[in-house]
Structure formats: structure tokens, C-alpha cells
Design a protein around this motif. Structure first.
Motif, PDB file in Angstrom:
ATOM      1  N   ILE A 197      -2.770   4.988 -15.133  1.00  0.00           N
ATOM      2  CA  ILE A 197      -2.783   4.856 -13.673  1.00  0.00           C
ATOM      3  C   ILE A 197      -3.478   3.559 -13.259  1.00  0.00           C
ATOM      4  CG2 ILE A 197      -3.714   5.851 -11.542  1.00  0.00           C
ATOM      5  CD1 ILE A 197      -3.239   8.621 -12.782  1.00  0.00           C
ATOM      6  N   THR A 198      -4.560   3.217 -13.957  1.00  0.00           N
ATOM      7  CA  THR A 198      -5.259   1.955 -13.682  1.00  0.00           C
ATOM      8  C   THR A 198      -4.327   0.768 -13.866  1.00  0.00           C
ATOM      9  OG1 THR A 198      -7.355   2.906 -14.427  1.00  0.00           O
ATOM     10  CG2 THR A 198      -7.225   0.515 -14.337  1.00  0.00           C
ATOM     11  N   ILE A 199      -3.603   0.761 -14.985  1.00  0.00           N
ATOM     12  CA  ILE A 199      -2.666  -0.338 -15.267  1.00  0.00           C
ATOM     13  C   ILE A 199      -1.602  -0.425 -14.180  1.00  0.00           C
ATOM     14  CG2 ILE A 199      -0.875  -1.129 -16.861  1.00  0.00           C
ATOM     15  CD1 ILE A 199      -2.584   0.080 -19.128  1.00  0.00           C
ATOM     16  N   LEU A 200      -1.047   0.730 -13.793  1.00  0.00           N
ATOM     17  CA  LEU A 200       0.021   0.744 -12.797  1.00  0.00           C
ATOM     18  C   LEU A 200      -0.468   0.291 -11.422  1.00  0.00           C
ATOM     19  CD1 LEU A 200       1.828   4.050 -13.811  1.00  0.00           C
ATOM     20  CD2 LEU A 200       2.668   1.718 -14.113  1.00  0.00           C
ATOM     21  N   VAL A 201      -1.694   0.671 -11.056  1.00  0.00           N
ATOM     22  CA  VAL A 201      -2.240   0.249  -9.770  1.00  0.00           C
ATOM     23  C   VAL A 201      -2.468  -1.257  -9.754  1.00  0.00           C
ATOM     24  CG1 VAL A 201      -4.252   0.382  -8.253  1.00  0.00           C
ATOM     25  CG2 VAL A 201      -3.263   2.472  -9.188  1.00  0.00           C
ATOM     26  N   ILE A 202      -3.059  -1.785 -10.825  1.00  0.00           N
ATOM     27  CA  ILE A 202      -3.327  -3.230 -10.896  1.00  0.00           C
ATOM     28  C   ILE A 202      -2.021  -4.018 -10.873  1.00  0.00           C
ATOM     29  CG2 ILE A 202      -4.224  -5.070 -12.372  1.00  0.00           C
ATOM     30  CD1 ILE A 202      -6.371  -3.087 -13.303  1.00  0.00           C
ATOM     31  N   LEU A 203      -1.075  -3.621 -11.722  1.00  0.00           N
ATOM     32  CA  LEU A 203       0.219  -4.319 -11.746  1.00  0.00           C
ATOM     33  C   LEU A 203       0.970  -4.142 -10.430  1.00  0.00           C
ATOM     34  CD1 LEU A 203       1.497  -3.514 -15.363  1.00  0.00           C
ATOM     35  CD2 LEU A 203       0.462  -5.623 -14.529  1.00  0.00           C
ATOM     36  N   GLY A 204       0.812  -2.956  -9.808  1.00  0.00           N
ATOM     37  CA  GLY A 204       1.479  -2.703  -8.529  1.00  0.00           C
ATOM     38  C   GLY A 204       0.973  -3.605  -7.426  1.00  0.00           C
ATOM     39  N   TRP A 205      -0.359  -3.800  -7.366  1.00  0.00           N
ATOM     40  CA  TRP A 205      -0.911  -4.705  -6.355  1.00  0.00           C
ATOM     41  C   TRP A 205      -0.506  -6.158  -6.613  1.00  0.00           C
ATOM     42  CZ3 TRP A 205      -2.262  -3.970  -1.676  1.00  0.00           C
ATOM     43  CH2 TRP A 205      -2.849  -2.777  -1.268  1.00  0.00           C
ATOM     44  N   ILE A 206      -0.514  -6.556  -7.882  1.00  0.00           N
ATOM     45  CA  ILE A 206      -0.103  -7.926  -8.204  1.00  0.00           C
ATOM     46  C   ILE A 206       1.348  -8.153  -7.786  1.00  0.00           C
ATOM     47  CG2 ILE A 206       0.346  -9.536 -10.103  1.00  0.00           C
ATOM     48  CD1 ILE A 206      -2.061  -8.309 -11.550  1.00  0.00           C
ATOM     49  N   PHE A 250       0.826  -1.211   0.000  1.00  0.00           N
ATOM     50  CA  PHE A 250       0.000   0.000   0.000  1.00  0.00           C
ATOM     51  C   PHE A 250       0.859   1.260   0.000  1.00  0.00           C
ATOM     52  CE2 PHE A 250      -2.090   3.399   2.439  1.00  0.00           C
ATOM     53  CZ  PHE A 250      -3.199   3.614   1.634  1.00  0.00           C
ATOM     54  N   PHE A 251       1.829   1.337   0.911  1.00  0.00           N
ATOM     55  CA  PHE A 251       2.637   2.554   1.005  1.00  0.00           C
ATOM     56  C   PHE A 251       3.604   2.682  -0.167  1.00  0.00           C
ATOM     57  CE2 PHE A 251       1.237   2.355   5.455  1.00  0.00           C
ATOM     58  CZ  PHE A 251       0.806   3.664   5.608  1.00  0.00           C
ATOM     59  N   GLN A 252       4.032   1.556  -0.726  1.00  0.00           N
ATOM     60  CA  GLN A 252       4.873   1.657  -1.907  1.00  0.00           C
ATOM     61  C   GLN A 252       4.098   2.255  -3.079  1.00  0.00           C
ATOM     62  OE1 GLN A 252       5.376  -1.683  -4.287  1.00  0.00           O
ATOM     63  NE2 GLN A 252       6.617  -0.502  -5.705  1.00  0.00           N
ATOM     64  N   LEU A 253       2.839   1.802  -3.276  1.00  0.00           N
ATOM     65  CA  LEU A 253       2.008   2.369  -4.341  1.00  0.00           C
ATOM     66  C   LEU A 253       1.681   3.834  -4.066  1.00  0.00           C
ATOM     67  CD1 LEU A 253      -0.493  -0.536  -5.083  1.00  0.00           C
ATOM     68  CD2 LEU A 253       1.351   0.279  -6.539  1.00  0.00           C
ATOM     69  N   LEU A 254       1.514   4.166  -2.786  1.00  0.00           N
ATOM     70  CA  LEU A 254       1.211   5.543  -2.411  1.00  0.00           C
ATOM     71  C   LEU A 254       2.374   6.475  -2.764  1.00  0.00           C
ATOM     72  CD1 LEU A 254      -1.332   6.724  -1.067  1.00  0.00           C
ATOM     73  CD2 LEU A 254      -0.092   6.728   1.100  1.00  0.00           C
ATOM     74  N   ILE A 255       3.575   5.938  -2.806  1.00  0.00           N
ATOM     75  CA  ILE A 255       4.748   6.724  -3.192  1.00  0.00           C
ATOM     76  C   ILE A 255       4.951   6.707  -4.702  1.00  0.00           C
ATOM     77  CG2 ILE A 255       7.271   6.832  -3.051  1.00  0.00           C
ATOM     78  CD1 ILE A 255       7.036   5.739  -0.192  1.00  0.00           C
ATOM     79  N   VAL A 256       4.886   5.518  -5.302  1.00  0.00           N
ATOM     80  CA  VAL A 256       5.289   5.344  -6.700  1.00  0.00           C
ATOM     81  C   VAL A 256       4.280   5.944  -7.680  1.00  0.00           C
ATOM     82  CG1 VAL A 256       5.655   3.612  -8.497  1.00  0.00           C
ATOM     83  CG2 VAL A 256       6.724   3.331  -6.267  1.00  0.00           C
ATOM     84  N   ILE A 257       2.977   5.737  -7.454  1.00  0.00           N
ATOM     85  CA  ILE A 257       1.977   6.181  -8.426  1.00  0.00           C
ATOM     86  C   ILE A 257       1.988   7.707  -8.591  1.00  0.00           C
ATOM     87  CG2 ILE A 257      -0.476   6.227  -9.004  1.00  0.00           C
ATOM     88  CD1 ILE A 257       0.822   3.497  -9.332  1.00  0.00           C
ATOM     89  N   PRO A 258       1.843   8.502  -7.508  1.00  0.00           N
ATOM     90  CA  PRO A 258       1.859   9.966  -7.701  1.00  0.00           C
ATOM     91  C   PRO A 258       3.207  10.502  -8.169  1.00  0.00           C
ATOM     92  CG  PRO A 258       0.960   9.367  -5.537  1.00  0.00           C
ATOM     93  CD  PRO A 258       1.604   8.157  -6.101  1.00  0.00           C
ATOM     94  N   SER A 259       4.304  10.017  -7.549  1.00  0.00           N
ATOM     95  CA  SER A 259       5.620  10.540  -7.915  1.00  0.00           C
ATOM     96  C   SER A 259       5.987  10.172  -9.346  1.00  0.00           C
ATOM     97  CB  SER A 259       6.688  10.027  -6.941  1.00  0.00           C
ATOM     98  OG  SER A 259       6.726   8.602  -6.941  1.00  0.00           O
TER      99      SER A 259
END
Length: 302
Positions: free
Chosen positions: A224-233, A89-98
Motif C-alpha cells: 500500500i505504501t508503494i502504491l500510494v507513493i507511486l500514485g501521488w507521483i 486525491f480522489f483517484q487514489l481514494l478509489i484505486v487503493i481500497p478497491s
């Protein structure tokens, strides 16, 4: 005369059909090694793992759903779920916006775009083992981080001895390693936005910030959708970073003990292949659930 034409037409169609059929077999021959590889190294292990999830012991005794019940009631498995979700969760919170902001900044440059693309993407192609080893040197009590902080009067800290700082060490390592991928995906989407939108908005008197807010951001929801889905996987399967910094037990006090770490410990450490297989399929279910939720959520937004 017409009969001759019809016969010639039928004969020509048969020749073309035979040629297409022979070409189809040629393509199948080229695909055969790949299909065999998928069958032997992907499908067969998946089916065998599913079978093992209902067995226990070296004799592979059938125990039904006992392994699944054991995993779901295990305290170490619940700890692994918490750690895995916390880090992801916190990794995505950093990577997606930045990643999005950096991509926008690179896109706005007139020169040097390729240089910054390469610069940010290099960590993504770096071996995680090598990167984690460097982080171990940096985070060592006598490492570079404590040395730099000593100039500001901050006392020496054992970063990997505290559960919170240990988790954040993995988060920062994973963020550094995956940031470049997000930047490249966002840049590809930014370049696909038609410049006509910005030209029309500029004629209407919209500021550059409003153009970014009302044109760029809405058009970036796809990437962003693709990155979130791949990030969670990727996050739910996190292992290498945590293993390199925390060992197979996820030290300190199992703060770096992830779901894949649980599977690794039970399968290769304790030789409990049935339990490890059951945990693997529970992880698969979690990934499918989160993928479905993310797709539904972003579909509503888009």
C-alpha cells in the motif's frame, strides 16, 4: 621450495586480477550505450531546463528568480495545483481500497485467478489516448452513458460541460486505467504472506474476517505504501487524460487544467520556455515533498 610456491601464488593472483579487470571493461562497454543515453536524454535536458528557468525570451535573458515568482503568483498555476490535487486525491481514494479488496477476492478463488489477473490488467497496458477516445464516445451527449441512463428517466447530460462532472470523468478514466497495476502489486504481496499465520489463527479459533483484519491488512502496508507513493507521483504528473478530455485549455473553465498542462501551454503554446522550466522544477519539488511525507507517514504506521 617455499619461494617458488609464493612466486606462483603471486603470479596467479596477478593473472586473476588482470582477468577481472578485463572483464570489468567488457561490462562497462555494454553499459556505455545506456549511460550515454541517460546523459544525453535525461541529465543534459534536466540541466538545460534548470538553466532556462533563470532566463526569459528568445535571447535567453537572465532574470534570476523572476520566473519562479511569476509562476507562484500566477492564478492559472494555482488553479492547476487545485485541479491536479483534486484529481489525484480522489483517484487514489478509489484505486487503493478497491485494488486491495479485488486482490483479496481474486486470491481467495480456487480457480480462474490468472483469468481475472489478465482481465483487470488489460486496461493498464491499453494506450491512454485510445482509452480516452472511448470515454469521449461514452460521455458524448448522445453517447452510451446518456443512452443507458435514459431508460431510468434521467435527462440527457453534457458531462464534459460541467467542471465537477468533467473532473470526475478524468478521475474515473485514470482509476480504470491504473486499477490493474494496484491489483497485481497487492496479489504479489498477498502470496508472500506465510500460510502458517492463517493456520495458527485458525487453530486459535479466529474467524476468516479476523484473519483478514489482523493478518492480511497489517502485512499489506508495504505494498500500500508503494502504491500510494507511486500514485501521488503519477497523479502530480497527470496530463494525457485531462488533455484528451479537456484540450490544452483544460475546458470547461480550466477545470481539467493540470500542472503538466500549465507547463505544456507555456512551453509549447506560448514559447515561454523559462516559465515552463521554472514550473517543471516547482513540480519536481512538490513530488519530492509528497514522497517524503508519504514515506515518513507509512514508516510510522509500519
Amino acid at each position: 621450495m617455499s619461494e617458488i610456491v609464493v612466486k606462483e601464488s603471486i603470479r596467479g593472483k596477478k593473472k586473476r586480477l588482470g582477468k577481472m579487470t578485463s572483464q570489468g571493461w567488457v561490462w562497462f562497454i555494454f553499459l556505455l550505450p545506456t549511460l550515454l543515453g541517460i546523459g544525453l536524454f535525461t541529465l543534459y535536458p534536466m540541466l538545460e531546463s534548470f538553466r532556462l528557468s533563470f532566463t526569459r525570451g528568445a535571447e535567453e535573458r537572465y532574470v534570476g528568480l523572476e520566473n519562479y515568482r511569476y509562476v507562484l503568483t500566477s492564478g492559472s498555476f494555482r488553479q492547476a495545483i487545485f485541479n491536479t490535487f483534486y484529481i489525484a486525491f480522489f483517484q487514489l481514494l478509489i484505486v487503493i481500497p478497491s485494488g486491495f479488496i479485488i486482490a483479496c477476492l481474486i486470491q481467495s478463488l480456487r480457480r480462474g485467478k490468472n483469468f481475472f489477473k489478465i482481465l483487470f490488467y488489460i486496461p493498464n497496458i491499453t494506450s491512454m489516448v485510445a482509452a480516452a477516445t472511448v470515454f469521449l464516445v461514452v460521455l458524448h451527449p448522445q453517447g452510451l452513458l446518456n443512452y443507458a441512463l435514459s431508460f431510468f428517466g434521467i435527462p440527457e447530460t453534457i458531462w464534459l460541460a460541467n467542471p465537477t462532472s468533467a473532473r470526475w470523468s478524468v478521475i474515473l478514466l485514470a482509476s480504470w486505467h491504473t486499477l490493474g497495476f494496484g491489483i497485481i502489486i497487492n496479489l504479489a504481496n498477498l502470496q508472500a504472506i506465510s500460510p502458517d499465520y492463517y493456520e495458527a489463527a485458525s487453530i486459535d479459533g479466529a474467524s476468516r474476517f479476523k484473519q483478514w483484519l489482523y493478518i492480511t491488512v497489517p502485512n499489506m502496508l508495504g505494498s500500500i505504501t508503494i502504491l500510494v507513493i507511486l500514485g501521488w507521483i503519477d497523479g502530480l504528473q497527470r496530463f494525457t487524460e485531462a488533455f484528451m478530455l479537456g484540450g490544452h485549455t483544460g475546458s470547461p473553465v480550466r477545470s481539467l487544467y493540470t500542472l503538466v498542462g500549465f507547463i505544456y501551454e507555456r512551453g509549447f503554446g506560448g514559447l515561454e520556455y523559462g516559465v515552463a522550466s521554472a514550473a517543471s522544477y516547482l513540480l519536481l519539488v512538490l513530488i519530492l515533498i509528497f514522497t517524503f511525507i508519504n514515506i515518513k507517514f507509512f514508516r510510522m504506521k509500519i
